[in-house]
Motif scaffolding. Structure first.
Motif, PDB file in Angstrom:
ATOM      1  N   ASP A  69       0.837  -1.194   0.000  1.00  0.00           N
ATOM      2  CA  ASP A  69       0.000   0.000   0.000  1.00  0.00           C
ATOM      3  C   ASP A  69       0.879   1.254   0.000  1.00  0.00           C
ATOM      4  O   ASP A  69       2.034   1.202   0.424  1.00  0.00           O
ATOM      5  N   ASP A  70       0.327   2.358  -0.471  1.00  0.00           N
ATOM      6  CA  ASP A  70       1.030   3.657  -0.418  1.00  0.00           C
ATOM      7  C   ASP A  70       2.407   3.576  -1.052  1.00  0.00           C
ATOM      8  O   ASP A  70       3.361   4.205  -0.572  1.00  0.00           O
ATOM      9  N   GLU A 123      -3.819   4.672  -6.890  1.00  0.00           N
ATOM     10  CA  GLU A 123      -4.786   5.121  -5.882  1.00  0.00           C
ATOM     11  C   GLU A 123      -5.206   6.567  -6.135  1.00  0.00           C
ATOM     12  O   GLU A 123      -4.455   7.349  -6.703  1.00  0.00           O
TER      13      GLU A 123
HETATM   14 CA    CA Z   1      -3.096   3.518   0.060  1.00  0.00          CA
END
Ligand code: CA
Ligand code: C2E
Ligand code: CA
Ligand code: CA
Length: 279
Positions: free
Chosen positions: A179-180, A236
């Motif tokens: 993630d990220d 995202e």
């Molecule tokens: Ca994220």
């Protein structure tokens, strides 16, 4: 400027005092809602933008407090992490959401993934991992429909047992997503060494599209790198059709963001999915 404050005055700084007590209040109140099972969960679809199709949903936690109002997970999750509440919160979430997800699958036939944000500390927790495996098994969800989102984290990837745990979960068939991506410290170096299936490029990079050429260049090179390593790659925070088109043109089909859907209830997800409505 005013005269120098004494140490005591700094200690009782009313602003600081206020924020310290807010954290404490959140901690106490959160403990209670977790125990009572009063948190709510919303789901944000992940989209394959070439086929205009929902390929999965990410679970996000929501909490509305009677006095504090809506508290953002960006505020309460870090507090839950530092005060040891993530195991309980995540167990409760898994239990609740896997049950709903299995009902959805039985009712219709959803083949996409359900993605859970798992705090990296939980990969050191054998009881939690055992619980996760049993819950997925109990609700008869195919392992390849479970995706675990882990925030890029050097500590996780340098902890041997956590890496072995991730390897085992992947051998069982679960999917692991970073993630990220791009916001952490070690970014590229571990991608070919560690057990991951997918990277989720942070919204920060999506925001560079049509704004900053160098930022765009970095985004494009992350997509190329992921594609050449045979990893899935999702962008995202896609908010505009220009961002969508740019990503499609540059080899990134998987997206998530307000341009497609905001996080919503599972009922709403089902409706969109089964009516095949996409903007
Ligand atoms: Ca994220
Ligand atoms: P995240 O995992 O990176 O989740 C994406 C966040 O961006 C979510 O915020 C989502 O609502 C928001 N978002 C999605 N699309 C867009 C967009 O197009 N524009 C904008 N401006 N925002 C968008 P949310 O739900 O407030 O969650 C914030 C963070 O809190 C999450 O970031 C995640 O790190 C954490 N979090 C939330 N729920 C949980 C949970 O149940 N467990 C854990 N461990 N972390 C959670
Ligand atoms: Ca996430
Ligand atoms: Ca984030």
């Amino acid at each position: 400027a005013k005269k120098k404050q004494s140490a005591k005055a700094v200690l009782y700084d009313p602003v600081m005092h206020e924020s310290v007590s807010r954290d404490l209040i959140i901690q106490q109140e959160l403990k209670r809602v977790i125990e009572r099972g009063e948190l709510e969960f919303v789901y944000q679809p992940q989209i394959d933008a070439t086929r205009n199709w929902i390929t999965g949903v990410e679970v996000l936690t929501r909490w509305t407090h009677p006095v504090l109002g809506r508290v953002s997970p960006a505020e309460f999750i870090p507090i839950a992490e530092t005060s040891g509440m993530m195991e309980k919160l995540t167990r409760y979430q898994l239990e609740w959401c896997l049950r709903k997800f299995s009902e959805w699958k039985q009712q219709y036939s959803f083949e996409g993934v359900i993605a859970f944000n798992i705090s990296s500390g939980l990969f050191r927790n054998k009881n939690f991992i055992a619980f996760l495996e049993e819950a997925v098994f109990e609700y008869q969800i195919p392992f390849n429909q479970i995706e675990l989102e882990i925030t890029e984290n050097i500590q996780l990837f340098s902890h041997r047992e956590s890496v072995q745990t991730l390897e085992r979960l992947r051998e069982m068939g679960m999917r692991v997503a970073i993630d990220d991506f791009g916001t952490g410290y070690s970014t590229l170096s571990y991608l070919n060494q560690f057990p991951v299936d997918k990277i989720k490029i942070d919204k920060h990079f999506t925001d560079q599209i049509m704004v900053d050429e160098k930022g765009e260049a970095i985004l494009v090179s992350i997509v190329k790198l992921a594609n050449s390593l045979n990893l899935d790659v999702l962008a995202e925070g896609v908010e505009t059709s220009e961002q969508r088109d740019f990503l499609l043109m540059n080899g990134c089909d998987d997206m998530q963001g307000y341009h497609f859907f905001k996080p919503m209830t599972l009922e709403e997800c089902k409706e969109f999915y089964h009516e095949r409505v996409l903007k």
